[in-house]
Design a protein around this motif. Structure first.
Motif, PDB file in Angstrom:
ATOM      1  N   UNK A 175       0.804  -1.219   0.000  1.00  0.00           N
ATOM      2  CA  UNK A 175       0.000   0.000   0.000  1.00  0.00           C
ATOM      3  C   UNK A 175       0.837   1.270   0.000  1.00  0.00           C
ATOM      4  N   UNK A 176       1.920   1.283   0.753  1.00  0.00           N
ATOM      5  CA  UNK A 176       2.725   2.496   0.880  1.00  0.00           C
ATOM      6  C   UNK A 176       3.318   2.945  -0.442  1.00  0.00           C
ATOM      7  N   UNK A 183      -9.817   0.498  -1.579  1.00  0.00           N
ATOM      8  CA  UNK A 183      -9.635   0.313  -0.135  1.00  0.00           C
ATOM      9  C   UNK A 183      -8.604   1.274   0.417  1.00  0.00           C
ATOM     10  N   UNK A 184      -7.468   1.404  -0.269  1.00  0.00           N
ATOM     11  CA  UNK A 184      -6.427   2.323   0.184  1.00  0.00           C
ATOM     12  C   UNK A 184      -6.994   3.733   0.370  1.00  0.00           C
ATOM     13  N   UNK A 185      -7.754   4.179  -0.632  1.00  0.00           N
ATOM     14  CA  UNK A 185      -8.269   5.546  -0.603  1.00  0.00           C
ATOM     15  C   UNK A 185      -9.315   5.717   0.499  1.00  0.00           C
ATOM     16  N   UNK A 186     -10.180   4.719   0.658  1.00  0.00           N
ATOM     17  CA  UNK A 186     -11.200   4.799   1.701  1.00  0.00           C
ATOM     18  C   UNK A 186     -10.554   4.881   3.079  1.00  0.00           C
ATOM     19  N   UNK A 187      -9.487   4.105   3.280  1.00  0.00           N
ATOM     20  CA  UNK A 187      -8.781   4.153   4.558  1.00  0.00           C
ATOM     21  C   UNK A 187      -8.095   5.502   4.757  1.00  0.00           C
ATOM     22  N   UNK A 188      -7.544   6.042   3.706  1.00  0.00           N
ATOM     23  CA  UNK A 188      -6.831   7.309   3.797  1.00  0.00           C
ATOM     24  C   UNK A 188      -7.779   8.467   4.084  1.00  0.00           C
ATOM     25  N   UNK A 191     -13.176   8.789   6.826  1.00  0.00           N
ATOM     26  CA  UNK A 191     -14.579   8.830   7.235  1.00  0.00           C
ATOM     27  C   UNK A 191     -15.374   7.635   6.713  1.00  0.00           C
ATOM     28  N   UNK A 192     -14.649   6.539   6.440  1.00  0.00           N
ATOM     29  CA  UNK A 192     -15.284   5.304   5.968  1.00  0.00           C
ATOM     30  C   UNK A 192     -14.863   4.112   6.830  1.00  0.00           C
ATOM     31  N   UNK A 193     -14.638   4.336   8.113  1.00  0.00           N
ATOM     32  CA  UNK A 193     -14.126   3.259   8.963  1.00  0.00           C
ATOM     33  C   UNK A 193     -15.131   2.120   9.113  1.00  0.00           C
ATOM     34  N   UNK A 294     -11.228   9.433  -7.917  1.00  0.00           N
ATOM     35  CA  UNK A 294     -10.684   8.429  -8.824  1.00  0.00           C
ATOM     36  C   UNK A 294      -9.513   7.700  -8.173  1.00  0.00           C
ATOM     37  N   UNK A 295      -9.499   6.389  -8.359  1.00  0.00           N
ATOM     38  CA  UNK A 295      -8.456   5.536  -7.799  1.00  0.00           C
ATOM     39  C   UNK A 295      -7.959   4.599  -8.891  1.00  0.00           C
TER      40      UNK A 295
END
Length: 582
Positions: A175-176, A183-188, A191-193, A294-295
């Motif tokens: 991920x790094x 998923x990466x973007x949602x975690x970053x 507000x989607x925990x 966009x991801x």
């Protein structure tokens, strides 16, 4: 250090597999025996084997640069998804040189799994945890093994003394170092925990990380908090997975791609109903608060409500989410029927007219109705039990909530209600019944004339045809009042020999002999009464002790009092012949 990370994010692995289902994915490896002909002997450990394999020389050098030689020469066993030299050469120039040994170790560790996994051990889809800590998605489809959606195993099952190597054609990035996926973007974003926790709980994380492209309507934490108390915790993992997949579309759909209205299938194949008019709304009430994030494997749209499939809502919920039922939903509210159609104690069937169906009503009719009249019309569209399309026979006449029958036919040309209203969408299954969309508004008899009452009954098609052939339709659509004794299709069939022997004028006289220029309800009839017909001759009424009504001594009245705007229809089991014909 930041420039290294940026470089890897820019050239992150993009998942390119399109899927036909959301959970089961094709994952297979090109298991070709010829690939293993020159495999080194299994006495070599993973590191030594990589050093002696011309395809893996860059990997072997990187292992020592990352100070992982001791680990991968250890007892193991390990499974290594080993990028070949071409995979490393496809990285941007200087990438490896710009990495610290710790960063390189993190990337290489992302290719290593504890335990020995051969190609034959793989099922269609599985996630495996690497020694780096993150998971890989390994899929098999038609002999091809794929890792993280795009890295293909070209040579599987290269055996070593302390494990096994599968040679792949891409470098896998944790991920790094990669461009953010869903998923990466949602975690970053932060507000989607609740959403990401639910995705992890249902085993969908790797799918949304590595496959796609997908469009995700992502409920915020606030959206989950607004669900009814206990709903989320009361769901099984299977139910939760269904709800989550209902938020996902195949492909990338940006807000700029949307039309004013569209119904699009989610990964569950149940449709989402999306409108775009200034803002974007999903299922009638869920607003897109942030669009077009966009991801690498699609796009995220943040929504302010959790979207629930039809099975988790009521008839009113299912109708409200569909933009083409807006008139119906408003009418239900105006008629005070929301509570009745929302009760989970009910088990109803609703034939739901579309907005276009309401628009096709005579001008001014809808606006002229009292709430009581509107309620009567709407309840005429509802059955008190659940009837799915598969339950329908060729003909049936179930009773509506008003007590008046609907006449439903089903065959190769489709299913119809009351003669001409087509069922255009069937079996919207909800938690208190089922909805069938129809292309017309069904009107009770009190809003119809004599001819219209006959036209909706499949048992009276022969009468309707005969009236049309005789040019009498307009007569019986007149002001009236009329009483019509309506022979069934069977009655016409039984009298076919007689009718076929008559002239056209005589047939017209026979039909007019079934109509009187007065409205006579069943309660108005008496034993021995005579009724003058439009044809001019009389019909004699007989009523026995049980209240059974017979006409001219032999024809039975089998249904009474279909009362309309210009008279009343009584259904009879025989054709009446004027006495003068005898």
């Amino acid at each position: 250090m930041d420039s290294v990370n940026d470089t890897f994010k820019k050239f992150g692995l993009k998942t390119m597999l399109m899927l036909s289902a959301f959970i089961v994915f094709g994952l297979t490896g090109c298991v070709d025996d010829d690939d293993n002909v020159n495999a080194p002997p299994t006495s070599l450990n993973i590191v030594t084997l990589a050093e002696t394999n011309d395809q893996l020389s860059i990997l072997a050098s990187a292992i020592f640069d990352a100070d992982l030689g001791g680990t991968l020469q250890g007892t193991g066993p390990f499974t290594v998804f080993a990028p070949n030299n071409t995979a490393f050469n496809n990285l941007p120039d200087g990438t490896l040189d710009n990495l610290s040994s710790e960063q390189l170790a993190q990337i290489l560790s992302f290719h290593v799994v504890e335990g020995e996994i051969t190609a034959s051990d793989l099922s269609a889809s599985q996630t495996v945890e690497t020694i780096q800590g993150e998971e890989l998605l390994v899929t098999v489809d038609g002999g091809t093994v794929t890792v993280n959606g795009s890295a293909v195993v070209g040579t599987p099952d290269v055996e070593a003394s302390n494990g096994i190597i599968h040679i792949i054609d891409e470098v896998l990035l944790p991920q790094e170092f990669r461009e953010p996926n869903i998923i990466d973007q949602a975690e970053e974003l932060g507000n989607f925990t609740t959403l990401t926790s639910a995705i992890e709980q249902t085993g969908l994380t790797s799918t949304l990380q590595y496959l796609g492209p997908f469009t995700v309507f992502a409920p915020t934490d606030a959206a989950f908090n607004n669900l009814p108390a206990g709903l989320l915790n009361g769901l099984s993992d299977e139910e939760l997975a269904e709800i989550l997949q209902y938020h996902v579309l195949n492909g990338t759909v940006l807000s700029t791609d949307l039309m004013a209205e569209q119904a699009v299938p989610s990964l569950t194949q149940e449709e989402l109903f999306i409108t775009a008019n200034g803002g974007v709304t999903v299922n009638g009430s869920s607003s897109v608060a942030t669009a077009d994030v966009e991801v690498s494997n699609g796009v995220i749209h943040a929504v302010d409500q959790v979207l629930l499939p039809d099975a988790y809502g009521t008839i009113v919920d299912a109708a409200s989410k569909r933009y083409f039922f807006s008139t119906l939903v408003s009418a239900v509210a105006d008629a005070g029927l929301v509570d009745a159609l929302s009760s989970t104690d009910a088990n109803l069937t609703v034939f739901a007219p579309t907005d276009e169906a309401f628009a096709n009503l005579p001008d001014g009719l809808l606006g002229s109705l009292t709430n009581e009249q509107l309620s009567s019309i709407l309840q005429y569209h509802v059955l008190g039990s659940e009837v799915f399309a598969g339950d329908l026979s060729s003909e049936q006449s179930p009773e509506s909530l008003t007590g008046e029958d609907l006449f439903i036919t089903a065959g190769s040309e489709g299913a119809f209600v009351n003669g001409s209203t087509e069922i255009i969408t069937t079996d919207v299954d909800v938690n208190n019944g089922v909805i069938h969309a129809i292309d017309g508004v069904l009107l009770p008899n009190v809003f119809l004339d004599i001819v219209q009452i006959a036209q909706k009954d499949y048992n009276l098609t022969s009468l309707v045809t005969a009236l049309s052939d005789a040019g009498l339709v307009n007569t019986l659509k007149g002001d009236g009042p009329f009483t019509v004794f309506a022979p069934t299709n069977q009655a016409f069939e039984d009298a076919s020999a007689v009718i076929e022997s008559l002239s056209a004028q005589q047939v017209e006289d026979v039909l007019l002999y079934h109509a009187a220029a007065v409205e006579a309800l069943s309660g108005d009839l008496s034993d021995g009464q005579t009724i003058q017909t439009v044809q001019g001759e009389d019909i004699t009424v007989s009523i026995d002790g049980q209240g059974n009504v017979t006409l001219n001594g032999s024809v039975n009245v089998i249904e009474v009092d279909r009362q309309g705007t210009n008279g009343v229809v009584h259904v009879i089991d025989g054709v009446l012949v004027p006495p003068s014909f005898n």
